[in-house]
Scaffold this motif. Structure first.
Motif, PDB file in Angstrom:
ATOM      1  N   UNK A   1       0.566  -1.332   0.093  1.00 23.46           N
ATOM      2  CA  UNK A   1       0.295   0.216   0.066  1.00 23.46           C
ATOM      3  C   UNK A   1       0.746   0.598   0.581  1.00 23.46           C
ATOM      4  N   UNK A   2       2.048   1.169   0.813  1.00 20.56           N
ATOM      5  CA  UNK A   2       3.139   2.674   1.170  1.00 20.56           C
ATOM      6  C   UNK A   2       3.539   2.997  -0.817  1.00 20.56           C
ATOM      7  N   UNK A   3       3.839   1.594  -1.395  1.00 22.62           N
ATOM      8  CA  UNK A   3       3.754   2.035  -3.076  1.00 22.62           C
ATOM      9  C   UNK A   3       2.639   2.293  -3.675  1.00 22.62           C
ATOM     10  N   UNK A   4       1.402   2.833  -3.083  1.00 21.42           N
ATOM     11  CA  UNK A   4       0.566   3.242  -4.108  1.00 21.42           C
ATOM     12  C   UNK A   4       0.125   1.325  -4.916  1.00 21.42           C
ATOM     13  N   UNK A   5       0.501   0.938  -4.718  1.00 18.32           N
ATOM     14  CA  UNK A   5      -0.750  -0.398  -5.413  1.00 18.32           C
ATOM     15  C   UNK A   5      -1.385  -0.425  -4.457  1.00 18.32           C
ATOM     16  N   UNK A   6      -2.391  -1.408  -5.560  1.00 15.96           N
ATOM     17  CA  UNK A   6      -3.647  -2.059  -4.817  1.00 15.96           C
ATOM     18  C   UNK A   6      -3.966  -3.743  -4.841  1.00 15.96           C
ATOM     19  N   UNK A   7      -3.856  -4.183  -3.747  1.00 24.33           N
ATOM     20  CA  UNK A   7      -4.847  -5.549  -4.216  1.00 24.33           C
ATOM     21  C   UNK A   7      -5.039  -6.228  -4.719  1.00 24.33           C
ATOM     22  N   UNK A   8      -5.652  -6.874  -5.313  1.00 28.87           N
ATOM     23  CA  UNK A   8      -7.010  -7.312  -6.227  1.00 28.87           C
ATOM     24  C   UNK A   8      -7.016  -9.059  -5.799  1.00 28.87           C
ATOM     25  N   UNK A   9      -6.385  -9.239  -5.407  1.00 26.16           N
ATOM     26  CA  UNK A   9      -6.741 -10.669  -5.052  1.00 26.16           C
ATOM     27  C   UNK A   9      -5.199 -11.211  -4.187  1.00 26.16           C
ATOM     28  N   UNK A  10      -5.417 -11.891  -2.758  1.00 34.01           N
ATOM     29  CA  UNK A  10      -4.381 -12.799  -1.874  1.00 34.01           C
ATOM     30  C   UNK A  10      -4.688 -14.168  -1.809  1.00 34.01           C
ATOM     31  N   UNK A  11      -3.761 -15.166  -2.275  1.00 31.05           N
ATOM     32  CA  UNK A  11      -3.985 -16.605  -1.614  1.00 31.05           C
ATOM     33  C   UNK A  11      -2.949 -16.919  -0.465  1.00 31.05           C
ATOM     34  N   UNK A  12      -3.368 -17.984   0.120  1.00 34.28           N
ATOM     35  CA  UNK A  12      -1.606 -18.082   0.756  1.00 34.28           C
ATOM     36  C   UNK A  12      -1.631 -19.536   1.195  1.00 34.28           C
ATOM     37  N   UNK A  13      -0.006 -20.185   1.346  1.00 32.49           N
ATOM     38  CA  UNK A  13      -0.253 -21.384   1.441  1.00 32.49           C
ATOM     39  C   UNK A  13       0.569 -22.053   2.455  1.00 32.49           C
ATOM     40  N   UNK A  14       0.641 -22.338   4.144  1.00 33.11           N
ATOM     41  CA  UNK A  14       1.662 -22.746   5.060  1.00 33.11           C
ATOM     42  C   UNK A  14       2.305 -23.906   4.762  1.00 33.11           C
ATOM     43  N   UNK A  15       3.439 -24.212   4.989  1.00 31.75           N
ATOM     44  CA  UNK A  15       4.151 -25.367   4.914  1.00 31.75           C
ATOM     45  C   UNK A  15       5.325 -25.254   6.519  1.00 31.75           C
ATOM     46  N   UNK A  16       5.500 -25.465   6.543  1.00 30.86           N
ATOM     47  CA  UNK A  16       6.339 -25.953   7.673  1.00 30.86           C
ATOM     48  C   UNK A  16       6.266 -24.855   8.687  1.00 30.86           C
ATOM     49  N   UNK A  17       7.343 -23.924   8.088  1.00 35.81           N
ATOM     50  CA  UNK A  17       8.023 -22.958   8.723  1.00 35.81           C
ATOM     51  C   UNK A  17       7.554 -21.872   8.328  1.00 35.81           C
ATOM     52  N   UNK A  18       7.079 -22.094   6.636  1.00 32.31           N
ATOM     53  CA  UNK A  18       7.111 -20.925   6.203  1.00 32.31           C
ATOM     54  C   UNK A  18       5.272 -19.998   4.856  1.00 32.31           C
ATOM     55  N   UNK A  19       5.577 -19.091   5.219  1.00 32.62           N
ATOM     56  CA  UNK A  19       4.313 -19.145   4.132  1.00 32.62           C
ATOM     57  C   UNK A  19       3.761 -18.348   3.030  1.00 32.62           C
TER      58      UNK A  19
END
Length: 700
Positions: free
Chosen positions: A647-665
């Motif tokens: 957001x600070x870089x003046x960009x909009x997020x249209x969509x987001x998806x997340x997947x977690x595995x062990x210690x990382x997302x």
């Protein structure tokens, strides 16, 4: 007594002797014209026009209408012309006959196209004179009554058309008796097995209901007498099609639908309607939310009544309608009540004004439909009666079909309001344009001078008027965009063959347009943009003897980002300004822009005629979609920190998806960016977050 004599006897109750003489003259003329013609049933053809005139006689229609009914098929089925009818019976009769006649002399590509054009002609005639549709409805009603003589396939086709178009027209005009009979007959021939099952079931059930109906009638009459009301109370039988649709729509069993008892109460004036309602509410408990006041807010076809559902003896639901005798006449005969009861009453004038406005609105809606299937779609949408009553900021009531949105409302007010609407306030509060309206809503549309319709509106508007205006606007915009893009694509193809576009003469263009079976140069250019013509092929056909010097380099097509629907950016690789790109011409979709290294395009494809060189224009101001993949340590608040940096870089997020595995997302974002530099800046900023381990752009 013959059918013709029955007609003369019936209409003599309200027509003068000289009118009957004119009618006899028309009958003799029609009988001579149809001499030797027979119906599928084997009866002489003249029996059909007589039956149509008899149906109209019950509505007490005037002499020109009855004469037109007797002659309604002579222009279509005999050698007699409209001019002959005009000379003998007057221009009014000739216009009515012409309005009812089909476009039999024109060749149509498909049955649907013929059907659409015949309806278009009928509606135009109907807007000039409402009697045209009365004749057409009486004609359809008699054809439905005698449909048994047709083969099953024809029966089904005519019955479906009756249910989808003619019955709703009768309903919109308030012709209740004709509407219900058309529905019943349409149901009988559309679903013969279901019809027979319901006929048998209702016959068996109705015998057991008589005692209950009698008790309720007695209780209602006693209660109304207590209030000193002089009322006519009758039980209403449910029609088969009404039973069937309720079973389907509300997922009810036959017994559940039939367990609802209906009664109609007719009183002398409007105050008595409300007194009767109060008395009945004290007799049986009203069911909450089941009361409708169509006296204060009449339906679009002029219908007025009070409706309420009560809990009767043994917990049985009772539906009641309360109205005056005049309201009952309008409910049964609608627009025909003007001829039936020569009245100057404002209710009738209001009804005719509403009918005229509806027809004009319908014609305006349909005038934008060039395609036959689109025309019929709009017609069917607009024919079904309105169920939602909403208010403008000035307090004016608008009637809209159930499921209508704020966008439908905007177009109902005016097409310019619809085209420029950007926001809406419903009951004083901001709401999305896709909000479905409810009866009683007060709706205020916010417009902007440079706004234009959004193609996404087509997915949720409910009225034919809104759909037609949106499509019409988008088609015009798309055409203009397509012409400009097609010209750029052709110029590039001509330069590839070392042909200067300025050397193409008007004569060459005329010949090419003629040979291509298009109407104009602009149409040919638009077809190239939409992939229906290949620029390379058109360039070869335009080849002129004058060629430019070999040193001139063919330039690629410039993509400005403002082309609209004629240029689309592929979702597989999501190209953005700064990427090396290539254009793919896809039929009916236009020009699809891919990144040059898109995995969906092979090296061999790039040299085919369906692909062309494209480049980004300068000073592109719009934003584009870009995909990025961010791998971060699985810690609390990491998504919030990443989103804040974007957001600070003046960009909009249209969509987001997340997947977690062990210690990382792993987070996948679709962002709105200006160009490659903007995307690179966003990715640099995200790398400064200590929890972010890896970041990359998603392509393919």
């Amino acid at each position: 007594m013959s059918e013709a004599e029955l007609l003369f006897s019936e209409v003599s109750q309200y027509l003068k002797p000289e009118d009957i003489a004119q009618l006899r003259n028309a009958y003799s003329f029609g009988q001579g014209a149809h001499s030797g013609q027979f119906r599928k049933s084997g009866e002489p053809y003249i029996s059909h026009p007589i039956a149509v005139a008899r149906i109209l006689g019950t509505l007490h229609l005037d002499v020109p209408t009855l004469i037109a009914a007797l002659l309604h098929d002579v222009v279509e089925d005999t050698d007699i012309s409209k001019a002959e009818i005009g000379e003998r019976f007057g221009e009014s009769v000739a216009e009515l006959v012409d309005g009812v006649s089909k476009l039999a002399k024109i060749e149509f590509q498909t049955q649907e196209e013929a059907q659409a054009e015949n309806f278009r002609k009928m509606l135009l005639a109907m807007a000039r004179d409402a009697r045209v549709i009365l004749i057409k409805l009486a004609d359809r009603l008699h054809n439905m009554r005698t449909l048994e003589a047709m083969d099953p396939e024809k029966q089904h086709s005519i019955a479906r058309e009756t249910l989808e178009i003619y019955a709703p027209i009768a309903h919109r005009l308030g012709l209740n008796n004709i509407f219900q009979e058309l529905q019943e007959l349409g149901f009988r021939y559309s679903y013969p097995t279901r019809y027979k099952v319901l006929v048998k079931a209702t016959k068996a059930a109705r015998g057991n209901r008589r005692e209950v109906v009698g008790k309720i009638l007695e209780a209602i009459n006693l209660k109304l007498k207590e209030a000193g009301l002089d009322a006519e109370v009758t039980g209403r039988e449910k029609h088969l099609y009404s039973i069937y649709t309720k079973m389907i729509e509300k997922h009810l069993s036959f017994s559940e639908v039939l367990d609802i008892y209906g009664f109609r109460i007719i009183v002398k004036d409007i105050p008595s309607c409300y007194v009767a309602l109060g008395m009945l509410h004290s007799l049986y408990k009203p069911i909450p939310g089941k009361f409708k006041d169509y006296i204060a807010i009449p339906k679009s076809n002029g219908y007025q009544s009070l409706h309420s559902t009560l809990l009767g003896p043994f917990g049985l639901p009772i539906e009641i309608q309360i109205r005056t005798a005049e309201m009952h006449r309008i409910a049964e005969n609608g627009v025909a009540s003007h001829w039936l009861y020569k009245s100057t009453d404002t209710d009738f004038n209001e009804l005719h004004l509403q009918t005229s406005q509806w027809l004009q609105s319908l014609l305006e809606t349909l005038s934008g439909s060039t395609d036959s299937s689109e025309f019929l779609e709009h017609l069917k949408i607009d024919l079904f009666p309105g169920d939602v009553y909403v208010f403008t900021p000035q307090g004016k009531i608008l009637t809209l079909p159930r499921g209508s949105t704020a966008v439908d409302f905007a177009y109902a007010v005016h097409s310019d309001i619809g085209n420029c609407c950007v926001a809406v306030k419903i009951n004083g509060e901001d709401a999305p344009l896709r909000t479905v309206l409810k009866t009683g809503d007060r709706v205020e549309i916010v417009t902007a001078p440079y706004a234009k319709p959004n193609p996404a509106w087509l997915s949720y508007v409910a009225t034919g008027r809104a759909r037609s205006h949106i499509r019409h606007f988008l088609k015009n915009i798309q055409f203009d965009e397509s012409v400009k893009l097609g010209e750029r694509m052709l110029n590039q193809a001509l330069l590839t063959f070392n042909i200067n576009p300025d050397t193409i003469s008007a004569a060459q263009w005329e010949k090419l347009v003629r040979d291509s079976a298009v109407k104009s140069k602009n149409e040919l250019l638009a077809e190239m943009a939409l992939g229906k013509q290949l620029p390379a092929v058109v360039a070869k056909r335009l080849a002129a003897p004058e060629a430019i010097s070999r040193e001139q380099i063919a330039g690629p097509v410039t993509i400005l980002g403002t082309e609209g629907v004629t240029v689309q950016f592929a979702k597989c690789c999501r190209p953005i300004p700064g990427d090396a790109i290539i254009g793919m011409i896809k039929k009916d979709y236009g020009l699809i822009i891919h990144t040059y290294d898109c995995p969906n395009i092979s090296h061999s494809q790039k040299s085919s005629e369906n692909y062309l060189d494209v480049t980004w224009g300068k000073d592109i101001s719009r934003t584009f979609e870009a995909g990025i993949k961010v791998a971060a340590e699985n810690k609390q608040g990491v998504l919030a920190r990443v989103a804040a940096e974007i957001a600070k870089e003046e960009s909009n997020i249209d969509d987001v998806a997340m997947e977690s595995e062990d210690d990382y997302t792993e987070m996948r974002f679709i962002l709105q960016v200006n160009n490659r530099q903007h995307l690179a800046q966003i990715m640099r900023s995200l790398r400064h977050i200590k929890d972010v381990a890896r970041i990359s752009r998603i392509k393919g």
